[in-house]
Design an enzyme around this catalytic site. Structure first.
Site, PDB file in Angstrom:
ATOM      1  N   HIS A 147       0.853  -1.053  -0.021  1.00 12.23           N
ATOM      2  CA  HIS A 147      -0.003  -0.076   0.081  1.00 12.23           C
ATOM      3  C   HIS A 147       0.955   1.236  -0.016  1.00 12.23           C
ATOM      4  CE1 HIS A 147      -3.306   2.599   0.787  1.00 12.23           C
ATOM      5  NE2 HIS A 147      -2.580   3.392   1.557  1.00 12.23           N
TER       6      HIS A 147
ATOM      7  N   ASP B 283     -15.493   2.376   6.468  1.00 13.07           N
ATOM      8  CA  ASP B 283     -14.524   3.225   6.300  1.00 13.07           C
ATOM      9  C   ASP B 283     -15.018   4.331   5.237  1.00 13.07           C
ATOM     10  OD1 ASP B 283     -11.557   4.283   6.037  1.00 13.07           O
ATOM     11  OD2 ASP B 283     -11.829   3.707   3.791  1.00 13.07           O
TER      12      ASP B 283
ATOM     13  N   ARG C 168     -14.724  12.606   7.183  1.00 12.66           N
ATOM     14  CA  ARG C 168     -13.483  13.406   7.550  1.00 12.66           C
ATOM     15  C   ARG C 168     -13.160  14.202   6.241  1.00 12.66           C
ATOM     16  NH1 ARG C 168      -9.609   8.537   7.475  1.00 12.66           N
ATOM     17  NH2 ARG C 168      -8.114  10.290   8.223  1.00 12.66           N
TER      18      ARG C 168
ATOM     19  N   SER D 228      -8.187   3.775   8.950  1.00 17.36           N
ATOM     20  CA  SER D 228      -8.704   3.520   7.406  1.00 17.36           C
ATOM     21  C   SER D 228      -7.901   2.874   6.718  1.00 17.36           C
ATOM     22  CB  SER D 228      -8.698   5.063   6.898  1.00 17.36           C
ATOM     23  OG  SER D 228      -9.126   5.067   5.726  1.00 17.36           O
TER      24      SER D 228
ATOM     25  N   LYS E  79      -8.931  -1.733   5.394  1.00 15.35           N
ATOM     26  CA  LYS E  79      -8.972  -1.972   3.903  1.00 15.35           C
ATOM     27  C   LYS E  79      -7.869  -3.233   3.627  1.00 15.35           C
ATOM     28  CE  LYS E  79      -9.178   2.405   2.877  1.00 15.35           C
ATOM     29  NZ  LYS E  79      -9.197   3.550   2.364  1.00 15.35           N
TER      30      LYS E  79
HETATM   31  N1  URA Z   1      -6.002   6.906   2.438  1.00 18.81           N
HETATM   32  C1  URA Z   1      -6.958   6.209   3.070  1.00 18.81           C
HETATM   33  O1  URA Z   1      -7.334   5.103   2.687  1.00 18.81           O
HETATM   34  N2  URA Z   1      -7.366   6.432   4.470  1.00 18.81           N
HETATM   35  C2  URA Z   1      -6.984   7.644   5.104  1.00 18.81           C
HETATM   36  O2  URA Z   1      -7.400   8.051   5.956  1.00 18.81           O
HETATM   37  C3  URA Z   1      -5.841   8.314   4.179  1.00 18.81           C
HETATM   38  C4  URA Z   1      -5.231   8.044   3.281  1.00 18.81           C
END
Ligand code: URA
Length: 435
Positions: free
Chosen positions: A82, A161, A168, A183, A187
């Site tokens: 990621h 999320d 947010r 967050s 995932k």
């Molecule tokens: N990417 C995400 O998936 N979540 C965040 O909070 C910030 C960047």
């Protein structure tokens, strides 16, 4: 549940109980808590933070708010990478087939562009016919058969999320380390991975502007990933300069194919091989990073990942003949203009933020949510810090939808470059690794 009492407790800096966090995520996902109360809680968290136990509880509750991918037993470890996002960051595209050829299974659930940073799904949308919206069954079938998939989150994965991120985004609560940690990791945990490598970027175009802030986020994610049973590592990488020599959706797909054919820019190849190498070490497939890098390099050089890329494209509906035809011309944009050096010297700065802003203004990124983007525009032939250029040499080319945006981009992009008489010291791409 008394949600108001939880908001007040967090406002006063008190920790929330695991059971309360589970309940609030369950009820918010079900629509039983109004957005204004969740927004107040998010702001309280932004100022008061979450301790590691609260962050872990939040992450796991968010993961469990929807489907978690369930794969059949298989000796091939499930892995992913990621990135927190940057300009020209196309690593996922060549990395997925490299990892599949190294004997991993790669359920790479990716996202769209955020702010000026590009998104993997937007890049893949430039491939004729390629589908990024896949049902869970197909994701699992393709990972088992091909070894890799790059697609979007399904509607049923981590819905908490999606709802929390949207809030947010409009309440000034994005830059909170525990909320970002929860967050991102919720995932990744929904992919059911054995190992995860994180590319946490710092610098002018990064989400985390300073190396210290990037380190803090990386440590938070590595600790929590491990706590949740995923072998997690992070690299802190420099995002003051774009990655590679091309940025913009289609141009990045082209550069990814160059990388898979062994003709890619050195920094892109370095990050692809280093990411793969970490995962080889994390899954005990190699003893040292150096051996692992050699294994990944040999795999790339074998040409197998280039074949695997086509296999992945075909599995996701791409029209391979149209794709290969599209790769041939120098540009798919209406017009290309070049920025040339006004003097001889060394490149000491090639500012990723300015280049990202220019691409967004060309139409390659979104100014507002869900806006359509132009996949053909962007920048290529970028010169990089440390390189010498002669007077009149190309510093970058702009691919635009017409003469007016091309001229505007040319005027702006000039400020991204600094040339100096002396060769500058160039910072390493991977500044440190958090194990
Ligand atoms: N990417 C995400 O998936 N979540 C965040 O909070 C910030 C960047």
């Amino acid at each position: 549940m008394n949600f108001l009492a939880l908001i007040e407790a967090k406002r006063e800096g008190q920790p929330l109980a695991v059971g309360d966090i589970d309940a609030l995520i369950r009820e918010f996902t079900a629509g039983a808590i109004p957005d204004y109360q969740m927004a107040a809680l998010l702001m309280a968290i932004y100022f008061r933070g979450l301790d590691p136990a609260e962050t872990a509880a939040l992450t796991q509750a968010m993961r469990d708010s929807g489907d978690v991918l369930q794969f059949p037993d298989d000796p091939r470890p499930l892995v992913d990478k990621h990135s927190t996002g940057g300009i020209g960051d196309k690593v996922s595209l060549p990395l997925a087939p490299v990892l599949a050829c190294l004997g991993f299974r790669v359920p790479m659930i990716s996202g769209r562009g955020l702010g000026i940073t590009g998104g993997t799904l937007d890049k893949l949308d430039a491939i004729p016919g390629f589908q990024t919206r896949l049902p869970v069954k197909q994701i699992i079938r393709q990972v088992q058969a091909v070894g890799c998939v790059i697609c979007g989150q399904t509607d049923r994965m981590v819905p908490a999320d999606k709802k929390i991120y949207a809030l947010r985004d409009v309440t000034g609560t994005v830059p909170s380390i525990p909320l970002i940690t929860a967050s991102i990791l919720s995932k990744k945990l929904a992919e059911n991975l054995s190992a995860l490598v994180l590319d946490v970027k710092f610098g002018s175009a990064a989400f985390m502007p300073t190396r210290a802030a990037a380190r803090q986020l990386a440590r938070s994610m590595v600790t929590l990933g491990r706590q949740c049973g995923v072998n997690t590592r992070a690299m802190l990488t420099n995002m003051s300069t774009p990655l590679g020599r091309a940025a913009g959706n289609w141009l990045e797909v082209k550069e990814s194919v160059d990388c898979l054919e062994g003709r890619g820019p050195a920094d892109l190849e370095e990050l692809v091989l280093t990411s793969a190498a970490h995962l080889l070490v994390q899954t005990n497939r190699a003893k040292t990073l150096r051996t692992a890098q050699a294994m990944a390099g040999a795999c790339l050089a074998s040409g197998a990942p280039r074949q695997k890329w086509d296999e992945m494209l075909a599995a996701q509906g791409a029209d391979l003949a149209a794709f290969h035809r599209k790769l041939k011309p120098d540009t798919t944009a209406s017009m290309v203009v070049a920025l040339r050096a006004s003097r001889t010297g060394y490149v000491s700065r090639c500012d990723a933020r300015i280049i990202g802003e220019v691409i967004r203004e060309l139409g390659g990124g979104r100014q507002i949510r869900d806006a359509a983007i132009n996949h053909d525009v962007g920048v290529d032939q970028l010169v990089k810090p440390g390189e010498r250029v002669d007077h009149g040499a190309v510093l970058a080319r702009i691919h635009a939808a017409g003469a007016t945006p091309a001229e505007a981009a040319l005027a702006r992009i000039e400020r991204a470059f600094t040339l100096t008489a002396r060769r500058p010291k160039v910072a390493p791409l991977v500044a440190e690794t958090i194990l």
